[in-house]
Motif scaffolding. Structure first.
Motif, mmCIF file in Angstrom:
data_model
loop_
_atom_site.group_PDB
_atom_site.id
_atom_site.type_symbol
_atom_site.label_atom_id
_atom_site.label_comp_id
_atom_site.label_asym_id
_atom_site.label_seq_id
_atom_site.Cartn_x
_atom_site.Cartn_y
_atom_site.Cartn_z
ATOM 1 N N SER A 18 38.669 36.645 46.657
ATOM 2 C CA SER A 18 37.233 36.533 46.422
ATOM 3 C C SER A 18 37.008 36.008 45.011
ATOM 4 O O SER A 18 37.668 36.442 44.064
ATOM 5 N N TYR A 19 36.053 35.077 44.866
ATOM 6 C CA TYR A 19 35.773 34.489 43.560
ATOM 7 C C TYR A 19 34.498 35.039 42.941
ATOM 8 O O TYR A 19 33.982 34.477 41.984
ATOM 9 N N GLN A 20 33.984 36.144 43.469
ATOM 10 C CA GLN A 20 32.817 36.775 42.880
ATOM 11 C C GLN A 20 33.170 37.407 41.541
ATOM 12 O O GLN A 20 34.264 37.954 41.363
ATOM 13 N N ASP A 21 32.259 37.294 40.591
ATOM 14 C CA ASP A 21 32.425 37.908 39.274
ATOM 15 C C ASP A 21 33.642 37.375 38.524
ATOM 16 O O ASP A 21 34.328 38.113 37.813
ATOM 17 N N THR A 22 33.915 36.079 38.691
ATOM 18 C CA THR A 22 35.020 35.461 37.968
ATOM 19 C C THR A 22 34.555 34.774 36.693
ATOM 20 O O THR A 22 35.378 34.351 35.877
ATOM 21 N N ASP A 25 31.876 31.516 39.221
ATOM 22 C CA ASP A 25 31.468 31.647 40.621
ATOM 23 C C ASP A 25 30.844 30.361 41.153
ATOM 24 O O ASP A 25 31.157 29.909 42.255
ATOM 25 N N ALA A 29 32.180 27.956 44.134
ATOM 26 C CA ALA A 29 31.319 27.840 45.313
ATOM 27 C C ALA A 29 31.041 26.381 45.650
ATOM 28 O O ALA A 29 30.913 26.019 46.827
#
Length: 274
Positions: A18-22, A25, A29
């Motif tokens: 998951s690339y959330q909070d990287t 983002d 995306a």
């Protein structure tokens, strides 16, 4: 006479579940999935039947043990017969890499490795300093390297680390290392140096030997007078080492590259000061 040996060189795969909070983002995306890019490249690499795959760092994007396990699964599924050799980048995490990818006890010590494949010695240093964008190769690593190349290998050696040696004033920070590295390279059987980090391929000389920097398989960088641009360009390379020298062929992995984000010169300069 030894026959030539061919291997695949990829870098900066930035795999993560998951690339959330990287902090990146929006870029991840807008760009194609790094995992899909990697699988596409590995399909082509498998068809070329290289002796091994070299990955020069930023294997994952500041992830965890499970992200390294995902990378290992992708490699096992796509190139089950081709061994992979890795070195670590600034977005990697040493303890998680050892635990999730190598299936070893976690440790934050630098990851140094030497592997001989079909007579070619592949030497990996660790230029990554966790939490820092720039890299460093210590004197103790150079001591270790000097010991590894005391005796020549049947096909010679290649040296690998993430941050390339770059001219001062570059837009992307390189590695801090003493001139001793260049002397070791010059006086040894090291045929070439392989790096990543810049997300764009380049060629320079270090100790009189070629330093080959690979494109990223996650996203590309393009730098001009306006700033730094994130693009969808991804590539892999097929490298052949022979008695005549080293040849590297860059293969596009993205049919049409497009820009997905931009950073101005002012923003970039501010980032480099941090």
């Amino acid at each position: 006479m030894l026959r030539p040996i061919t291997f695949a060189h990829i870098s900066d795969t930035h795999i993560r579940k998951s690339y959330q909070d990287t902090g990146m983002d929006a870029i991840f995306a807008a760009a194609p999935s790094p995992a899909e890019n990697l699988r596409r490249a590995l399909t082509c690499i498998a068809a070329a039947k290289p002796s091994f795959l070299l990955i020069t760092g930023d294997l994952i994007h500041e992830g965890q043990t499970e992200d390294y396990a995902l990378l290992a699964d992708i490699l096992r599924e796509e190139i089950p017969e081709i061994p992979a050799v890795c070195c670590l980048g600034n977005h990697d995490r040493k303890a998680a890499f050892r635990q999730g990818y190598l299936k070893e006890a976690p440790s934050s010590e630098p990851y140094l490795a030497v592997t001989e494949i079909d007579g070619l010695r592949v030497i990996c240093l660790d230029s990554a300093v966790e939490g820092k964008e720039n890299g460093t190769i210590s004197e103790s690593q150079l001591d270790w390297l000097a010991r590894q190349v005391q005796q020549p290998a049947p096909r010679g050696s290649v040296l690998c680390f993430h941050h390339p040696i770059m001219d001062e004033g570059g837009m992307v920070p390189g590695v801090e290392v003493s001139p001793r590295l260049q002397q070791i390279v010059k006086e040894s059987d090291i045929a070439a140096i392989f790096c990543g980090h810049t997300h764009q391929n380049s060629l320079s000389l270090v100790g009189g030997k070629p330093q080959l920097v690979a494109d990223s398989l996650a996203f590309g960088f393009s730098v001009d007078g306006a700033g730094l641009h994130f693009t969808t360009q991804t590539c892999y390379s097929l490298v052949t080492v022979s008695q005549n020298g080293v040849k590297s062929e860059v293969h596009p992995n993205t049919p049409v590259a497009a820009s997905v984000a931009d950073i101005s010169i002012q923003q970039l300069q501010a980032m480099m000061k941090d």
